[in-house]
Design a protein around this motif. Sequence first.
Motif, PDB file in Angstrom:
ATOM      1  N   TRP A 187      79.053  64.053  20.880  1.00  0.00           N
ATOM      2  CA  TRP A 187      79.349  63.203  22.032  1.00  0.00           C
ATOM      3  C   TRP A 187      79.113  61.716  21.762  1.00  0.00           C
ATOM      4  N   GLY A 188      78.346  61.392  20.732  1.00  0.00           N
ATOM      5  CA  GLY A 188      78.108  59.993  20.395  1.00  0.00           C
ATOM      6  C   GLY A 188      77.190  59.256  21.351  1.00  0.00           C
ATOM      7  N   VAL A 189      76.335  59.999  22.080  1.00  0.00           N
ATOM      8  CA  VAL A 189      75.398  59.382  23.025  1.00  0.00           C
ATOM      9  C   VAL A 189      74.029  60.060  22.886  1.00  0.00           C
ATOM     10  N   PRO A 190      72.959  59.441  23.389  1.00  0.00           N
ATOM     11  CA  PRO A 190      71.647  60.065  23.321  1.00  0.00           C
ATOM     12  C   PRO A 190      71.575  61.334  24.164  1.00  0.00           C
ATOM     13  N   LEU A 191      70.791  62.290  23.703  1.00  0.00           N
ATOM     14  CA  LEU A 191      70.437  63.461  24.486  1.00  0.00           C
ATOM     15  C   LEU A 191      68.963  63.316  24.847  1.00  0.00           C
ATOM     16  N   ILE A 192      68.656  63.353  26.139  1.00  0.00           N
ATOM     17  CA  ILE A 192      67.296  63.087  26.628  1.00  0.00           C
ATOM     18  C   ILE A 192      66.771  64.326  27.329  1.00  0.00           C
ATOM     19  N   GLU A 193      65.660  64.850  26.821  1.00  0.00           N
ATOM     20  CA  GLU A 193      65.119  66.102  27.334  1.00  0.00           C
ATOM     21  C   GLU A 193      64.189  65.896  28.530  1.00  0.00           C
ATOM     22  N   GLU A 194      64.089  66.959  29.314  1.00  0.00           N
ATOM     23  CA  GLU A 194      63.237  67.025  30.506  1.00  0.00           C
ATOM     24  C   GLU A 194      62.554  68.390  30.490  1.00  0.00           C
ATOM     25  N   TYR A 195      61.304  68.441  30.939  1.00  0.00           N
ATOM     26  CA  TYR A 195      60.602  69.719  31.004  1.00  0.00           C
ATOM     27  C   TYR A 195      59.946  69.857  32.366  1.00  0.00           C
ATOM     28  N   GLY A 196      60.123  71.026  32.988  1.00  0.00           N
ATOM     29  CA  GLY A 196      59.501  71.278  34.281  1.00  0.00           C
ATOM     30  C   GLY A 196      59.790  72.692  34.737  1.00  0.00           C
ATOM     31  N   SER A 197      59.580  72.938  36.027  1.00  0.00           N
ATOM     32  CA  SER A 197      59.819  74.266  36.586  1.00  0.00           C
ATOM     33  C   SER A 197      60.096  74.134  38.070  1.00  0.00           C
ATOM     34  N   ALA A 199      57.326  66.668  32.378  1.00  0.00           N
ATOM     35  CA  ALA A 199      57.341  65.803  31.204  1.00  0.00           C
ATOM     36  C   ALA A 199      58.730  65.244  30.989  1.00  0.00           C
ATOM     37  N   GLY A 200      58.771  64.046  30.441  1.00  0.00           N
ATOM     38  CA  GLY A 200      60.043  63.414  30.127  1.00  0.00           C
ATOM     39  C   GLY A 200      59.976  62.738  28.775  1.00  0.00           C
ATOM     40  N   GLU A 201      61.150  62.466  28.216  1.00  0.00           N
ATOM     41  CA  GLU A 201      61.243  61.942  26.863  1.00  0.00           C
ATOM     42  C   GLU A 201      61.179  60.421  26.838  1.00  0.00           C
ATOM     43  N   CYS A 202      60.420  59.878  25.908  1.00  0.00           N
ATOM     44  CA  CYS A 202      60.329  58.433  25.731  1.00  0.00           C
ATOM     45  C   CYS A 202      61.378  57.966  24.733  1.00  0.00           C
ATOM     46  N   PRO A 203      61.555  56.645  24.547  1.00  0.00           N
ATOM     47  CA  PRO A 203      62.576  56.154  23.609  1.00  0.00           C
ATOM     48  C   PRO A 203      62.355  56.596  22.168  1.00  0.00           C
ATOM     49  N   HIS A 204      61.153  57.073  21.849  1.00  0.00           N
ATOM     50  CA  HIS A 204      60.863  57.522  20.486  1.00  0.00           C
ATOM     51  C   HIS A 204      61.045  59.030  20.327  1.00  0.00           C
ATOM     52  N   GLY A 205      61.632  59.671  21.342  1.00  0.00           N
ATOM     53  CA  GLY A 205      61.996  61.072  21.219  1.00  0.00           C
ATOM     54  C   GLY A 205      60.866  62.052  21.441  1.00  0.00           C
ATOM     55  N   ARG A 206      59.769  61.634  22.041  1.00  0.00           N
ATOM     56  CA  ARG A 206      58.653  62.537  22.294  1.00  0.00           C
ATOM     57  C   ARG A 206      58.554  62.824  23.794  1.00  0.00           C
ATOM     58  N   GLY A 248      54.041  53.345  24.055  1.00  0.00           N
ATOM     59  CA  GLY A 248      53.050  52.642  24.870  1.00  0.00           C
ATOM     60  C   GLY A 248      52.864  53.185  26.268  1.00  0.00           C
ATOM     61  N   TRP A 249      53.426  54.362  26.561  1.00  0.00           N
ATOM     62  CA  TRP A 249      53.264  54.917  27.905  1.00  0.00           C
ATOM     63  C   TRP A 249      51.826  55.338  28.198  1.00  0.00           C
ATOM     64  N   GLY A 250      51.055  55.604  27.159  1.00  0.00           N
ATOM     65  CA  GLY A 250      49.659  55.992  27.363  1.00  0.00           C
ATOM     66  C   GLY A 250      49.501  57.349  28.015  1.00  0.00           C
ATOM     67  N   LEU A 251      50.384  58.286  27.691  1.00  0.00           N
ATOM     68  CA  LEU A 251      50.353  59.621  28.269  1.00  0.00           C
ATOM     69  C   LEU A 251      50.373  60.664  27.158  1.00  0.00           C
ATOM     70  N   PRO A 252      49.767  61.835  27.385  1.00  0.00           N
ATOM     71  CA  PRO A 252      49.779  62.880  26.360  1.00  0.00           C
ATOM     72  C   PRO A 252      51.196  63.362  26.085  1.00  0.00           C
ATOM     73  N   THR A 253      51.388  63.916  24.899  1.00  0.00           N
ATOM     74  CA  THR A 253      52.701  64.451  24.538  1.00  0.00           C
ATOM     75  C   THR A 253      52.641  65.973  24.498  1.00  0.00           C
ATOM     76  N   ILE A 254      53.814  66.581  24.640  1.00  0.00           N
ATOM     77  CA  ILE A 254      53.909  68.040  24.660  1.00  0.00           C
ATOM     78  C   ILE A 254      55.108  68.490  23.848  1.00  0.00           C
ATOM     79  N   GLN A 255      54.917  69.541  23.078  1.00  0.00           N
ATOM     80  CA  GLN A 255      56.014  70.270  22.457  1.00  0.00           C
ATOM     81  C   GLN A 255      56.113  71.609  23.161  1.00  0.00           C
ATOM     82  N   VAL A 256      57.289  71.921  23.661  1.00  0.00           N
ATOM     83  CA  VAL A 256      57.496  73.188  24.348  1.00  0.00           C
ATOM     84  C   VAL A 256      57.982  74.187  23.300  1.00  0.00           C
ATOM     85  N   LEU A 257      57.125  75.123  22.954  1.00  0.00           N
ATOM     86  CA  LEU A 257      57.435  76.068  21.885  1.00  0.00           C
ATOM     87  C   LEU A 257      58.340  77.188  22.366  1.00  0.00           C
TER      88      LEU A 257
END
Length: 438
Positions: A230-240, A247-254, A313-322
């Motif tokens: 598609w030639g555009v960023p894919l931005i992930e979201e995690y929730g229920s 959780a949401g994705e920062c510009p550095h992909g985390r 610089g968001w100062g928030l923990p990061t998560i990997q959803v396994l």
Amino acid sequence: MNDTSSGLPQLGQWNDMADVQRLQEKQLPQTVVWAARSPFYRERLNSGALPTTAADLAGLPLTTKQDLRENYPYGMLGVPKERVATYHESSGTAGRPTPSFYTEEDWVDLAERFARKWIGMSPEDIFLVRTPYALMLTGHLAHAAGRLRGATIVPGDNRSLAMPYARVIRVLHDLGVTLTWSVATECLLWAAAADAAGYRPDADFPALRALFTGGEPLTDARRKRIMRIWGVPLIEEYGSTETGSLAGECPHGRLHLWADRALFEVYDPQTGAVRVEGEGQLVVTPLYREAMPLLRYNLEDNVSVSYRDCACGWGLPTIQVLGRAAFGYQVGTAKINQHRLEELVFSLPDKYGVLFWRAKATPAQLRIEIEVPDEHREAARAELAALVRTAFGVDSDVAGLSPGGLVPLSVLTSMSDVVKPRSLFGPDEDWDKALLYY
């Protein structure tokens, strides 16, 4: 992004996790008071003083999905019914459903969390929401977040006969859709439908600027493939559905946990230990949920949480959803999991055109089917079999199917005949459709 009109914490209002923890500790007593109004927590909390700190809260047992099911429909409700704005149930519920209630005030928190997209959402955006609206939270959540930021919403829904893939492509192209929300697999289906309609995804949709995805595990290989298509960023979201965005994705992909709006813990089901980081199941206490407060709710999702600094610089923990990364099926001496297998499929050269696949694992054999054009079939089959052999140490039966073998062309191109109920038909009409609408 930093609108403070709601009075809720906003990105940029803290310097580090110590500041975030102070926000948590300030709101937690109110959260517990709200919880104590529900029949379920009233009984659980009636033996002593209400918890006021995270340390106090850790003395409570975890709230489980089974607790929600056993207290269906109103046992978890903490406000009068007339204050409830919406009711939802999660997908995939077996037997008795897991209920979720939200007030109008709860919805402000929900919408703000989802709207925390680093690429931004604004009145200039046309936002296609392509996740289910029925009972689940996901479609309504994106809809509300888009409206909060002034975007034009295209309520595309999913699994709806009113919005077949041919219509999705027409809307994406003709309206100049700028943002989308869907599961990642949808982005591949759109690409195939666009190709069937004579469009190039990376050239014929110039208004598109980002794809928002969530709701299913996504490997790095598939993510990169979608972005190349598609030639555009894919931005992930995690929730229920039970919690909204977590959780949401920062510009550095985390992916960053919204720790200013919820408390998070990591539970090891093998030992019973609970930690603030590491691998295990995610436990969440939403801090601004009044209709149906949840204290130490175990989502049962396998995750890895870290408090290491991130360049954003968001100062928030990061998560990997396994997700299913740790789950697999035995084939011979190897354990085959979807995450690793998907990485191999999408590491095939783009020129092979492989977008869709499926596999069946039995103790004696791993069978894989891929859609691949005839001219690349033998090369794709041989290369994937070699990759599986190297990764898992087992032989596999890889079958190459012609395009349409897994996703029929009719699915990508047909326009459903959606009709309203009727009872009177003319001489040349099909009256077997009487009273039916589909």
